[in-house]
Scaffold this motif. Structure first.
Motif, PDB file in Angstrom:
ATOM      1  N   GLY A   1      -2.348  -6.005 -17.899  1.00  0.00           N
ATOM      2  CA  GLY A   1      -3.397  -5.334 -17.141  1.00  0.00           C
ATOM      3  C   GLY A   1      -3.439  -3.881 -17.546  1.00  0.00           C
ATOM      4  N   PRO A   2      -4.587  -3.224 -17.302  1.00  0.00           N
ATOM      5  CA  PRO A   2      -4.723  -1.826 -17.710  1.00  0.00           C
ATOM      6  C   PRO A   2      -3.755  -0.920 -16.948  1.00  0.00           C
ATOM      7  CG  PRO A   2      -6.748  -2.653 -16.644  1.00  0.00           C
ATOM      8  CD  PRO A   2      -5.782  -3.770 -16.664  1.00  0.00           C
ATOM      9  N   ASN A   3      -3.612   0.324 -17.430  1.00  0.00           N
ATOM     10  CA  ASN A   3      -2.763   1.296 -16.745  1.00  0.00           C
ATOM     11  C   ASN A   3      -3.165   1.463 -15.289  1.00  0.00           C
ATOM     12  OD1 ASN A   3      -0.645   2.330 -18.221  1.00  0.00           O
ATOM     13  ND2 ASN A   3      -2.062   3.452 -19.561  1.00  0.00           N
ATOM     14  N   GLY A   4      -2.174   1.518 -14.410  1.00  0.00           N
ATOM     15  CA  GLY A   4      -2.459   1.715 -12.999  1.00  0.00           C
ATOM     16  C   GLY A   4      -2.855   0.444 -12.288  1.00  0.00           C
ATOM     17  N   ALA A   5      -2.798  -0.709 -12.987  1.00  0.00           N
ATOM     18  CA  ALA A   5      -3.212  -1.967 -12.374  1.00  0.00           C
ATOM     19  C   ALA A   5      -2.234  -2.415 -11.288  1.00  0.00           C
ATOM     20  CB  ALA A   5      -3.333  -3.049 -13.435  1.00  0.00           C
ATOM     21  N   GLY A   6      -0.986  -1.961 -11.381  1.00  0.00           N
ATOM     22  CA  GLY A   6      -0.009  -2.327 -10.364  1.00  0.00           C
ATOM     23  C   GLY A   6       1.148  -3.160 -10.896  1.00  0.00           C
ATOM     24  N   LYS A   7       1.307  -3.196 -12.221  1.00  0.00           N
ATOM     25  CA  LYS A   7       2.345  -4.054 -12.800  1.00  0.00           C
ATOM     26  C   LYS A   7       3.749  -3.577 -12.434  1.00  0.00           C
ATOM     27  CE  LYS A   7       0.798  -3.114 -16.903  1.00  0.00           C
ATOM     28  NZ  LYS A   7      -0.240  -2.110 -16.609  1.00  0.00           N
ATOM     29  N   THR A   8       3.970  -2.270 -12.584  1.00  0.00           N
ATOM     30  CA  THR A   8       5.297  -1.761 -12.230  1.00  0.00           C
ATOM     31  C   THR A   8       5.561  -1.933 -10.737  1.00  0.00           C
ATOM     32  OG1 THR A   8       5.290  -0.205 -14.077  1.00  0.00           O
ATOM     33  CG2 THR A   8       6.775   0.294 -12.266  1.00  0.00           C
ATOM     34  N   SER A   9       4.506  -1.793  -9.942  1.00  0.00           N
ATOM     35  CA  SER A   9       4.669  -2.001  -8.502  1.00  0.00           C
ATOM     36  C   SER A   9       5.110  -3.429  -8.194  1.00  0.00           C
ATOM     37  CB  SER A   9       3.366  -1.694  -7.761  1.00  0.00           C
ATOM     38  OG  SER A   9       2.976  -0.360  -7.991  1.00  0.00           O
ATOM     39  N   VAL A  10       4.532  -4.404  -8.916  1.00  0.00           N
ATOM     40  CA  VAL A  10       4.959  -5.789  -8.735  1.00  0.00           C
ATOM     41  C   VAL A  10       6.448  -5.918  -9.044  1.00  0.00           C
ATOM     42  CG1 VAL A  10       4.766  -8.141  -9.633  1.00  0.00           C
ATOM     43  CG2 VAL A  10       2.701  -6.808  -9.207  1.00  0.00           C
TER      44      VAL A  10
ATOM     45  N   PHE B   1      12.852  -2.624  -4.695  1.00  0.00           N
ATOM     46  CA  PHE B   1      12.697  -1.200  -4.413  1.00  0.00           C
ATOM     47  C   PHE B   1      11.576  -0.937  -3.434  1.00  0.00           C
ATOM     48  CE2 PHE B   1      14.793  -0.652  -8.593  1.00  0.00           C
ATOM     49  CZ  PHE B   1      15.925  -0.093  -8.054  1.00  0.00           C
ATOM     50  N   TYR B   2      10.514  -1.739  -3.524  1.00  0.00           N
ATOM     51  CA  TYR B   2       9.432  -1.627  -2.562  1.00  0.00           C
ATOM     52  C   TYR B   2       9.468  -2.849  -1.664  1.00  0.00           C
ATOM     53  CZ  TYR B   2       7.419   1.873  -5.748  1.00  0.00           C
ATOM     54  OH  TYR B   2       7.210   2.962  -6.548  1.00  0.00           O
ATOM     55  N   ARG B   3       9.177  -2.627  -0.398  1.00  0.00           N
ATOM     56  CA  ARG B   3       9.076  -3.733   0.533  1.00  0.00           C
ATOM     57  C   ARG B   3       7.589  -4.018   0.726  1.00  0.00           C
ATOM     58  NH1 ARG B   3      12.949  -5.101   4.339  1.00  0.00           N
ATOM     59  NH2 ARG B   3      14.340  -4.520   2.657  1.00  0.00           N
TER      60      ARG B   3
ATOM     61  N   LYS C   1      -4.310   0.775  -1.739  1.00  0.00           N
ATOM     62  CA  LYS C   1      -3.770  -0.575  -1.860  1.00  0.00           C
ATOM     63  C   LYS C   1      -3.361  -0.804  -3.295  1.00  0.00           C
ATOM     64  CE  LYS C   1      -4.617  -3.277   1.947  1.00  0.00           C
ATOM     65  NZ  LYS C   1      -5.426  -4.167   2.783  1.00  0.00           N
ATOM     66  N   ALA C   2      -2.079  -0.711  -3.558  1.00  0.00           N
ATOM     67  CA  ALA C   2      -1.613  -0.875  -4.935  1.00  0.00           C
ATOM     68  C   ALA C   2      -1.637  -2.345  -5.336  1.00  0.00           C
ATOM     69  CB  ALA C   2      -0.219  -0.294  -5.086  1.00  0.00           C
ATOM     70  N   LEU C   3      -1.326  -3.240  -4.389  1.00  0.00           N
ATOM     71  CA  LEU C   3      -1.351  -4.674  -4.662  1.00  0.00           C
ATOM     72  C   LEU C   3      -2.044  -5.396  -3.514  1.00  0.00           C
ATOM     73  CD1 LEU C   3       2.385  -5.147  -5.742  1.00  0.00           C
ATOM     74  CD2 LEU C   3       0.411  -4.903  -7.255  1.00  0.00           C
TER      75      LEU C   3
ATOM     76  N   SER D   1       0.834  -1.210   0.000  1.00  0.00           N
ATOM     77  CA  SER D   1       0.000   0.000   0.000  1.00  0.00           C
ATOM     78  C   SER D   1       0.858   1.245   0.000  1.00  0.00           C
ATOM     79  CB  SER D   1      -0.921   0.043   1.223  1.00  0.00           C
ATOM     80  OG  SER D   1      -0.902  -1.159   1.924  1.00  0.00           O
ATOM     81  N   PHE D   2       0.318   2.282  -0.663  1.00  0.00           N
ATOM     82  CA  PHE D   2       0.922   3.611  -0.593  1.00  0.00           C
ATOM     83  C   PHE D   2      -0.039   4.466   0.202  1.00  0.00           C
ATOM     84  CE2 PHE D   2       2.518   1.977  -4.666  1.00  0.00           C
ATOM     85  CZ  PHE D   2       3.870   2.059  -4.402  1.00  0.00           C
ATOM     86  N   GLY D   3       0.319   4.794   1.428  1.00  0.00           N
ATOM     87  CA  GLY D   3      -0.619   5.523   2.264  1.00  0.00           C
ATOM     88  C   GLY D   3      -1.887   4.705   2.387  1.00  0.00           C
TER      89      GLY D   3
ATOM     90  N   PHE E   1      13.684  -0.977 -17.334  1.00  0.00           N
ATOM     91  CA  PHE E   1      12.683  -0.072 -16.777  1.00  0.00           C
ATOM     92  C   PHE E   1      11.702   0.397 -17.839  1.00  0.00           C
ATOM     93  CE2 PHE E   1      15.973  -0.115 -13.703  1.00  0.00           C
ATOM     94  CZ  PHE E   1      15.369   0.168 -12.490  1.00  0.00           C
ATOM     95  N   GLN E   2      10.488   0.726 -17.359  1.00  0.00           N
ATOM     96  CA  GLN E   2       9.462   1.209 -18.274  1.00  0.00           C
ATOM     97  C   GLN E   2       9.942   2.468 -18.996  1.00  0.00           C
ATOM     98  OE1 GLN E   2       5.661   1.484 -16.390  1.00  0.00           O
ATOM     99  NE2 GLN E   2       4.724   2.617 -18.068  1.00  0.00           N
ATOM    100  N   ASN E   3      10.453   3.431 -18.216  1.00  0.00           N
ATOM    101  CA  ASN E   3      11.058   4.596 -18.860  1.00  0.00           C
ATOM    102  C   ASN E   3      12.563   4.476 -18.705  1.00  0.00           C
ATOM    103  OD1 ASN E   3      10.413   4.681 -16.224  1.00  0.00           O
ATOM    104  ND2 ASN E   3       9.400   6.648 -16.264  1.00  0.00           N
TER     105      ASN E   3
HETATM  106  N1  LIG Z   1       5.561   5.483  -5.479  1.00  0.00           N
HETATM  107  C1  LIG Z   1       4.203   5.519  -5.471  1.00  0.00           C
HETATM  108  N2  LIG Z   1       3.554   6.285  -4.582  1.00  0.00           N
HETATM  109  C2  LIG Z   1       2.199   6.316  -4.564  1.00  0.00           C
HETATM  110  N3  LIG Z   1       1.425   5.606  -5.374  1.00  0.00           N
HETATM  111  C3  LIG Z   1       2.017   4.813  -6.282  1.00  0.00           C
HETATM  112  C4  LIG Z   1       3.432   4.722  -6.378  1.00  0.00           C
HETATM  113  N4  LIG Z   1       3.751   3.854  -7.376  1.00  0.00           N
HETATM  114  C5  LIG Z   1       2.572   3.424  -7.864  1.00  0.00           C
HETATM  115  N5  LIG Z   1       1.533   3.990  -7.212  1.00  0.00           N
HETATM  116  C6  LIG Z   1       0.104   3.725  -7.473  1.00  0.00           C
HETATM  117  O1  LIG Z   1      -0.050   2.333  -7.510  1.00  0.00           O
HETATM  118  C7  LIG Z   1      -0.939   1.987  -8.560  1.00  0.00           C
HETATM  119  C8  LIG Z   1      -0.254   1.049  -9.501  1.00  0.00           C
HETATM  120  O2  LIG Z   1       0.727   1.703 -10.258  1.00  0.00           O
HETATM  121  P1  LIG Z   1       1.737   0.981 -11.238  1.00  0.00           P
HETATM  122  O3  LIG Z   1       2.312  -0.168 -10.540  1.00  0.00           O
HETATM  123  O4  LIG Z   1       2.675   1.986 -11.788  1.00  0.00           O
HETATM  124  O5  LIG Z   1       0.751   0.486 -12.387  1.00  0.00           O
HETATM  125  P2  LIG Z   1       1.050  -0.052 -13.862  1.00  0.00           P
HETATM  126  O6  LIG Z   1       2.511  -0.264 -14.005  1.00  0.00           O
HETATM  127  O7  LIG Z   1       0.260  -1.324 -13.938  1.00  0.00           O
HETATM  128  O8  LIG Z   1       0.528   0.960 -14.812  1.00  0.00           O
HETATM  129  C9  LIG Z   1      -1.377   3.272  -9.211  1.00  0.00           C
HETATM  130  O9  LIG Z   1      -2.623   3.637  -8.656  1.00  0.00           O
HETATM  131  C10 LIG Z   1      -0.328   4.256  -8.814  1.00  0.00           C
HETATM  132  O10 LIG Z   1      -0.847   5.535  -8.734  1.00  0.00           O
END
Ligand SMILES: Nc1ncnc2c1ncn2[C@@H]1O[C@H](COP(=O)(O)OP(=O)(O)O)[C@@H](O)[C@H]1O
Ligand SMILES: [Mg+2]
Lengths: 280, 347
Positions: A47-56, A63-65, A28-30, A23-25, A95-97
């Motif tokens: 998955g669609p944009n914002g689904a949480g793929k980069t977070s995974v 980078f994230y715990r 719940k990202a995942l 979670s971010f604050g 990386f994505q970017n």
């Molecule tokens: N560092 C962060 N701080 C706060 N929210 C984040 C952060 N990284 C990702 N999020 C949120 O987590 C969700 C998933 O993001 P992300 O993993 O980038 O999705 P995807 O890669 O699937 O497009 C989004 O709602 C995004 O706003």
């Protein structure tokens, strides 16, 4: 088991994400994300944009715990390890970017990938004799003969990365990841922003990496055509949850997936869109 | 045999000097360094030694700031640590000069690691302030630990002795100072041909992706701090043998700024840049003084009029370089090299 001359394990690795929650604050990202990237296979995470793929990806590479859950590399729990440690164990990512070192040449960027497998110490480095010279020469040869050759980037090897096209930069990032002697490659949107031809090249390279180099691949990708063509297994993420997984054909036919992508539960519409994308 | 040739090529490609002209120019340069003390007068020999000491110090700062991207305004304090180490060892133990010099580097390096600790969390200006703070603390120690440092009056240092001979002339000191500096510069150049140097640059450019590549940030940032401080300590040690006295005021904050200016003007992140910057910053005021002396017969009341002009011109030169050559003097040399290609060996 295949070993390199330093005794490092070079067999493809299996990666398991187990019940990962992040979670971010308040967001719940995942939520309890679980899936496995099997050894020697190409696994796609879509998955669609914002689904949480980069977070995974960020949880996997350290980078994230995650607030709960585990990440396992060949059964070994790596959840508590820092990114450099995971790199040495065989995880490489792009990386994505693009995250290349823009001021450096292509060759130096690629060489950086080998850092964790080299042993030159400070004294040897100052004198540049013995191991330092030997390691650099070995690295240079391997980068030239295996990686640069394979990815067809001979012509740009001495150019600074900043002057390259987007597609070529993505390719250099793949080269750098390969220099890491990875056992699993994590690719975050490897063909995003590429034209048709560049995408086809990249698809060919990814397949070759799996088949010739024997490296497992986990990739996040939006290009559904590419995902369906080359992956062995697909996991679908939506709003931080895994909503479907299976063979590409199974996932394509899943109403939940069509729902997530198109807002309607009709797999036929999804397939039609895929066909249209491929024709474009 | 093809494989044999390939091997030769890679080794050659990885060597420090890749082209024939480069090698020839370097040989000419080395020969002039050897010939120089026999040609110039004592005053210029004095300046040359000072330039060499500043080159050693600036190269160290360049490793930290130019190559690793960690800004330090405490570099002079580590020179002071080196100078005090040499002074203390000379007066208390009388160990050989090379032992003292290396000890100067090592003591400074150990302190450098300590001062570098905040660098994992703070960057840029904040790190610069932290390093200034560290140098104030060191200054306090120099003044107040008078048992070791001699307090405000400092320590007088006996002449550098080598095989029983005391080196008191600039001519004789040159033969210690210049070779040590050359070795230090070569060491730095070698460093950036290896994984360690690449890791530093990676940290400067993007520390997140450096981590993914298997580079532990803290360890490498501290390593960079310790190498830079080692260089400062050695340079300070040479300085101590050169001036033969060290006090708390020998290495003011201004010296740190001077060195930072040197690498900026010379070119951050290139070995050549550190050298050129130190040469420029040390010699430009002197050359301007010559210029003023030269035109003063033509101007009435020259002394009073022209000496401030000298300072202003020096400042303007620095600003000019920042504006027109932000990559530093090293970039000018590169451009000249590109212009002449392989001249005069091929046209
Ligand atoms: N560092 C962060 N701080 C706060 N929210 C984040 C952060 N990284 C990702 N999020 C949120 O987590 C969700 C998933 O993001 P992300 O993993 O980038 O999705 P995807 O890669 O699937 O497009 C989004 O709602 C995004 O706003
Ligand atoms: Mg993303």
């Amino acid at each position: 088991m295949a070993n390199d001359m330093n005794g490092a394990d070079l067999t493809p690795a299996e990666l398991t994400v187990e019940d990962v929650t992040l979670s971010f604050g308040g967001i719940k990202a995942l939520q309890s994300v679980s899936f496995t990237a099997k050894a020697g296979q190409i696994t796609a995470l879509i998955g669609p944009n914002g689904a949480g793929k980069t977070s995974v990806f960020n949880c996997i590479s350290g980078f994230y715990r995650p607030s709960s859950g585990r990440v396992l590399l060949d059964g070994q729990d790596v959840t508590g390890l820092r990114p450099p440690k995971r790199a040495v164990l065989g995880m490489a990512r792009s990386f994505q970017n693009i995250a290349l070192f823009r001021g450096m040449t292509v060759l130096d960027n690629i060489k950086l990938g080998r850092h964790g497998h080299m042993k030159t110490n400070l004294l040897q480095a100052f004198v540049y004799a013995g191991r330092a010279a030997r390691e650099e020469e070995e690295l240079r040869r391997e980068v030239e003969e295996r990686i640069i050759d394979f990815l067809e980037i001979d012509h740009i090897r001495n150019m600074p990365v900043s002057v390259l096209s987007y597609g070529l930069q993505k390719r250099v990032e793949l080269a750098r990841a390969l220099a890491m002697r990875p056992r699993i490659l994590l690719l975050d949107e490897p063909v995003a922003g590429m034209n048709r031809e560049e995408t086809e090249d990249m698809a060919r390279f990814i397949l070759d990496v799996k088949e010739e180099w024997g490296i497992s691949i986990l990739m996040v990708e939006h290009d559904m055509g590419l995902v369906m063509d080359i992956s062995d297994h697909v996991s679908v993420l939506n709003f931080g949850k895994v909503i479907a997984q299976g063979l590409p054909a199974e996932v394509q036919a899943d109403p939940h997936v069509a729902e997530a992508y198109l807002g309607s539960g009709d797999p036929a519409a999804l397939m039609k869109r895929l066909a249209a994308e491929r024709a474009a | 045999m093809i494989i044999g040739t390939a091997k030769e090529t890679y080794r050659a490609d990885e060597s420090l000097l890749t082209t024939q002209p480069q090698r020839v120019w370097l040989a000419i340069f080395a020969a002039s360094l050897v010939a120089l003390p026999f040609v110039v007068n004592d005053y210029w020999l004095y300046l040359t030694c000072l330039v060499a000491i500043n080159v050693a110090a600036a190269t160290g700062l360049n490793i930290l700031t130019g190559f690793t991207g960690l800004v330090s305004l405490g570099h002079a304090a580590f020179m002071a640590v080196g100078a005090y180490t040499v002074a203390w060892l000379e007066t208390n133990l009388g160990t050989p000069f090379w032992v003292n010099l290396i000890a100067a580097g090592l003591v400074a390096a150990a302190l450098g690691i300590l001062v570098g600790l905040p660098s994992l969390k703070v960057k840029g200006l904040y790190l610069a302030i932290a390093t200034i703070a560290a140098s104030f603390i060191l200054h306090f120690c120099f003044v107040h630990f008078d048992g070791i440092t001699g307090g405000a009056t400092g320590i007088n240092i006996p002449p550098l002795t080598i095989f029983g001979a005391e080196l008191t002339t600039y001519f004789s000191l040159y033969w210690v100072i210049m070779p040590v500096t050359v070795l230090m510069v070569l060491g730095a150049a070698n460093l950036f041909r290896t994984r360690i140097g690449r890791a530093f640059i990676a940290i400067r450019d993007r520390d997140i992706s450096a981590e993914v590549l298997g580079i532990p940030l803290l360890r490498y940032k501290l390593m960079s701090f310790s190498i830079a401080s080692f260089y400062a300590g050695m340079a300070g040690g040479l300085w101590a043998y050169f001036f033969r006295v060290v006090t708390p005021e020998s290495f003011p904050l201004l010296t740190s700024i001077f060195l930072l200016a040197a690498i900026i003007v010379g070119g951050m992140g290139t070995i050549l840049g550190g050298i050129l910057g130190a040469v420029f910053m040390t010699l430009a005021p002197e050359l301007l003084r010559y210029g003023v002396e030269w035109i003063s017969p033509l101007v009435p009341n020259a002394g009073a009029l022209l000496s401030p002009v000298r300072t202003v011109v020096f400042g303007a030169l620095i600003v000019g370089f920042l504006i027109f050559e932000p990559q530093g003097l090293a970039e000018i040399i590169q451009r000249i090299r590109r212009f002449f290609r392989l001249w005069p060996f091929r046209t």
